[in-house]
Design a protein around this motif. Sequence first.
Motif: not given
Ligand code: MG
Length: 516
Positions: A62-64, A149-153, A157-159
């Motif tokens: 999902a994140k790549g 992990p942080s829920a960003n691609r 920038p982290s969400p």
């Molecule tokens: Mg991260």
Amino acid sequence: MSSGGLELKLIQIDPEQIDDEKLLPAAEALRRGQLVAFPTETVYGLGADANDPAAVARIFAAKGRPPDNPLIVHLADPDQLGSVARQIPPLALRLLEAFAPGPLTLVLPRSSHVPDIVTAGLDTVAVRFPAHPVARRLLQLARVPVAAPSANRSGRPSPTRAWHVLEDLGDRIPFLIDGGPCEYGLESTVLDLSTGKPVILRPGSITAEDIASVAGLPVSAVLPDRSDGSAAPRAPGMKYRHYAPRARVQIFQPPQTDREREDLDNQIRALTGEGNRAGLFASRATLDGLKSACRLLDAGAKDLAALPPGSCAGFAYGLYPDPVAASRHLFDGLRLLDRLACDVIFAEGMPEEGVGTAYMNRLRKAAGQAAPVLFVCTGNTCRSPMAAALYNLLRKPSDAPGQSAGISAMPGDLASPGALAAMNQDYRISLAAHRARRLTDGLMDEAGRILTMTAGQKKALLAIRPDLASRIQTLGEAAGLPEADVPDPYGRSVWQYQATAAKLEQLIRSFLEKET
Ligand code: MG
Ligand code: TXA
């Protein structure tokens, strides 16, 4: 392959009054191997059951995210630590007592129960106990350790708000819990306790000083993205491009004089004059001091249309320059200004001390900037500010920026009159705005290279920070002229200062030549 077209279930939870009924479907989804994005006190996380390798694989898809970048395991309760770590050093327990639940991640020897995909095959595992009430309740209801992990691609920038997660992953995940904005806004401090000597792999809101005060010993930072490339990355994630908005990010120091305000105004005008859109991420005090007409944005704003070409928008993170507020809003500000289609974002820098260290770490990565070259002398009133100014004059814009500090500087001292005169006459550089800074651990931790004027100063630095030996050199050594000390012109004639400047110029030119 994307799982595009997934129907996302958005669950709104009030952190002050958690409704278990609403949270249960997300907890059950985690247990079934599905992904759930959830708020933490740092940033939003993208969670999966850490015991289920197939579920964890969905996070990477999902994140790549590159598969060699390990994940943090989130637990509800320190009693569960034994299920993921095979050994728990006494210092870990003391730190957890002081900082858990909270924004601290510990890297510990890994238990064989943890699947390889979580740790990217490393012999260590990262664990954290989030403090956010929604995250805690979700972990309790799910009754499994959650890798998140942080829920960003990857690379973005982290969400820190639910809409940031929607923007990056809205069509790729089945569940998003909206618990409002995150309190700290920067990811947790990652502390490696697996080697007997605590080392910060990623700075965060819990600072080196906070940790040292509990550990009773100094804690150093290894920032693996340093420009000399001498150390293998220890937090694998830190080697990748990060936190990057689409806009180009340019860092500026909070203007203190009219001249500095004018400089910033001129840079904005130069951009907007050519039809570009400029964004500013700064304190209200900084924005109010500018003459450029800037549309002011609120922290809560979203779904904004692009700015008209040739205009400017300013995001005020707080009233006055302040690293805590700037950290809380940094990623939100970058994403908002991106939404407005800004071509360049001017972002306010902070002193690298306390939380400012973590803030500048993220901001520099967002700007794609290499770790700075730090010039060090004794008082930070002559040689080192002259060296930093000459370096910044001679370097290419893509080179690491130059900074200066003094081993026993009196903070706030002005550049000496001889230095001012020499730099003005020979290079048209004004050191009028320079204020002396004392060398701190934070400054040294963030620097890629630390260059002293003399062999004696180098020796003094090595004695305080032997862990940074690979970054500390005399300027002469870095220039390939190892015998060359730069003597102190303090209190001597302007002529003497001019000789010092010429010597610095020669050394810096050959340093820059060697570097590129
Ligand atoms: Mg991260
Ligand atoms: O605040 C946070 O830590 C957030 C929230 C969601 O908890 N999570 C987060 O995760 O920032 P992530 O995956 O974006 O960053 C984890 C960092 C990466 O730099 C990774 O390389 C490092 O921690 N890391 C994870 N496991 C590690 C290990 N065993 N050894 C060294 N570094 C590790």
